[in-house]
Design a protein around this motif. Structure first.
Motif, PDB file in Angstrom:
ATOM      1  N   VAL A  48       0.855  -1.185   0.000  1.00 55.77           N
ATOM      2  CA  VAL A  48       0.000   0.000   0.000  1.00 55.77           C
ATOM      3  C   VAL A  48       0.892   1.236   0.000  1.00 55.77           C
ATOM      4  O   VAL A  48       1.968   1.237   0.598  1.00 55.77           O
ATOM      5  N   GLU A  49       0.467   2.265  -0.715  1.00 52.72           N
ATOM      6  CA  GLU A  49       1.252   3.495  -0.763  1.00 52.72           C
ATOM      7  C   GLU A  49       1.095   4.292   0.527  1.00 52.72           C
ATOM      8  O   GLU A  49       0.042   4.273   1.169  1.00 52.72           O
ATOM      9  N   ALA A  50       2.148   5.015   0.881  1.00 46.99           N
ATOM     10  CA  ALA A  50       2.114   5.848   2.079  1.00 46.99           C
ATOM     11  C   ALA A  50       1.276   7.095   1.818  1.00 46.99           C
ATOM     12  O   ALA A  50       1.482   7.812   0.852  1.00 46.99           O
ATOM     13  N   THR A  51       0.315   7.324   2.698  1.00 50.81           N
ATOM     14  CA  THR A  51      -0.496   8.533   2.644  1.00 50.81           C
ATOM     15  C   THR A  51      -0.875   8.905   4.076  1.00 50.81           C
ATOM     16  O   THR A  51      -0.409   8.291   5.036  1.00 50.81           O
ATOM     17  N   ILE A  99       4.741  -0.758   3.125  1.00 48.95           N
ATOM     18  CA  ILE A  99       4.241   0.584   2.824  1.00 48.95           C
ATOM     19  C   ILE A  99       5.246   1.234   1.886  1.00 48.95           C
ATOM     20  O   ILE A  99       6.412   1.418   2.237  1.00 48.95           O
ATOM     21  N   ALA A 100       4.806   1.573   0.687  1.00 51.07           N
ATOM     22  CA  ALA A 100       5.706   2.104  -0.339  1.00 51.07           C
ATOM     23  C   ALA A 100       5.818   3.612  -0.230  1.00 51.07           C
ATOM     24  O   ALA A 100       4.821   4.314  -0.010  1.00 51.07           O
ATOM     25  N   ASN A 101       7.044   4.113  -0.382  1.00 51.41           N
ATOM     26  CA  ASN A 101       7.275   5.545  -0.399  1.00 51.41           C
ATOM     27  C   ASN A 101       6.764   6.114  -1.719  1.00 51.41           C
ATOM     28  O   ASN A 101       7.235   5.749  -2.794  1.00 51.41           O
ATOM     29  N   THR A 102       5.803   7.023  -1.648  1.00 54.59           N
ATOM     30  CA  THR A 102       5.149   7.543  -2.844  1.00 54.59           C
ATOM     31  C   THR A 102       6.133   8.220  -3.790  1.00 54.59           C
ATOM     32  O   THR A 102       6.035   8.091  -5.003  1.00 54.59           O
ATOM     33  N   TYR A 103       7.104   8.951  -3.234  1.00 54.36           N
ATOM     34  CA  TYR A 103       8.045   9.680  -4.077  1.00 54.36           C
ATOM     35  C   TYR A 103       8.950   8.747  -4.887  1.00 54.36           C
ATOM     36  O   TYR A 103       9.456   9.122  -5.934  1.00 54.36           O
ATOM     37  N   PRO A 137      10.455   0.636   1.151  1.00 54.59           N
ATOM     38  CA  PRO A 137       9.458   0.561   2.220  1.00 54.59           C
ATOM     39  C   PRO A 137       9.585   1.704   3.208  1.00 54.59           C
ATOM     40  O   PRO A 137      10.668   2.230   3.456  1.00 54.59           O
ATOM     41  N   VAL A 138       8.455   2.103   3.762  1.00 57.11           N
ATOM     42  CA  VAL A 138       8.398   3.138   4.784  1.00 57.11           C
ATOM     43  C   VAL A 138       8.274   2.473   6.145  1.00 57.11           C
ATOM     44  O   VAL A 138       7.466   1.557   6.322  1.00 57.11           O
TER      45      VAL A 138
END
Length: 370
Positions: A52-55, A74-78, A115-116
């Motif tokens: 899932v993307e980080a938000t 958790i994926a870093n969006t940038y 990953p975050v």
């Protein structure tokens, strides 16, 4: 094994399930409410891998179900650029791309996403306090600018230092007989007083929330110019120095290292890394001259570069040097080389007394840490 990509929004989320054996794909959308979430939980098991993307609401969302699955990334969006490179962008397409990226990563064993870290609750709370504190400080600045603007507009060319001095504020409030100006000044000064009071309250709450990091704060405040508040900001950003393999990664995460692109003989220096956190560098830059003047090596380095480089580049380079020293101090658990012992002890004595006044004692913190 199932690979699950989730496109998360504020009120709902779209899921793409990819089966590793059959290759079957299923798309489902759930609402973020008490009736839909249990249905989502039923689709999960210990062989489910999730991306899932980080938000803004990702951490709270992941905490609801991470104990039900094999892993949650958790994926870093940038850094997850692949999802945006498409002519067709919908929730279903985004969720499917996340699922396929995760499948490639798990099956190949090669890292596809950055990953975050999911920080512990105390760090999440500390970051939230800093965010609100930053917002209040912006409102204070905007209010002061408006007061200054009104006074200049009405031919009162006072400096900000004079306008907002504790002794002169009452006189400034009543300086004009113009009812329109007078009512604006009264309202704005009331607002400013309220905001400053709230900023002080949040400062206290931040210092209390940062108490578990007292060992790291003790090390960081041995550097001249680093207050307990700034040290707390650094720790809220990094969580732990052990996350970073070297000073380069540390300074990049704190947005003080530029991105570099190189091809053949051409090298391009770009902006700083937007994937990290910025609270520390904002506070650090406010007292950067103090760091420079208190450290002979940094001062000599700054003066040498200032002769042929732009001021902005030199300032960012100075921030990077300071963060690099912080990294070494935390990694080696050593005080700063140019430590002023009296100044350092004063800062920590005041902080310990503040914690004790709120029934938080250093011995208890250290005992829990051990």
């Amino acid at each position: 094994m199932t690979f699950l990509g989730i496109d998360l929004h504020t009120n709902c989320f779209t899921c793409c399930y990819l089966d590793s054996k059959s290759g079957e794909k299923r798309i489902r959308t759930f609402k973020l409410d008490d009736s839909s979430l249990p249905l989502f939980y039923l689709t999960l098991n210990r062989r489910t891998h999730v991306l899932v993307e980080a938000t803004i609401n990702t951490f709270a969302f992941v905490e609801l179900f991470q104990h039900l699955v094999a892993e949650v990334v958790i994926a870093n969006t940038y850094k997850l650029k692949l999802i945006s490179i498409t002519d067709k962008k919908t929730d279903k397409v985004d969720a499917e791309k996340l699922a396929r990226i995760l499948k490639m990563q798990v099956l190949s064993g090669e890292s596809q996403v950055s990953p975050v870290l999911i920080p512990p609750k105390l760090v999440q709370d500390l970051r939230a306090l800093f965010s609100t504190y930053t917002l209040i400080r912006k409102e204070i600045t905007a209010t002061k600018n408006r007061i200054h603007s009104l006074l200049k507009q009405n031919l009162f060319p006072f400096t900000k230092e004079y306008i907002f001095g504790k002794k002169t504020r009452p006189d400034i409030r009543t300086i004009s007989s113009d009812p329109v100006l007078s009512i604006q000044l009264g309202l704005l000064f009331d607002l400013l007083q309220s905001l400053e009071q709230k900023a002080d309250e949040f400062t206290d709450q931040i210092l209390l929330a940062a108490a578990p990091f007292i060992q790291e704060i003790d090390i960081l405040t041995s550097m001249k110019g680093v207050s307990v508040f700034t040290a707390a900001a650094v720790m809220s950003d990094i969580v732990s120095v052990d996350r970073f393999p070297n000073a380069k990664h540390f300074t990049s995460y704190l947005r003080s290292a530029p991105r570099v692109e190189s091809s053949n003989e051409k090298t391009i220096i770009k902006s700083t890394n937007k994937a990290g956190r910025k609270t520390s560098i904002v506070l650090l830059s406010q007292s950067l001259n103090h760091f420079r003047d208190s450290n002979p090596k940094l001062s000599a380095w700054h003066d040498r570069l200032a002769t042929y480089k732009k001021k902005g580049l030199v300032r960012m380079g100075l921030c990077r040097r300071v963060f690099a020293e912080m990294y070494q101090m935390l990694k080696k658990k050593e005080y700063h080389y140019y430590r002023d012992s009296k100044n350092h002890e004063k800062k920590m004595t005041e902080y310990r007394a503040f914690l004790a006044s709120h029934l938080i004692y250093v011995d208890q913190i250290l005992k829990k840490a051990s």
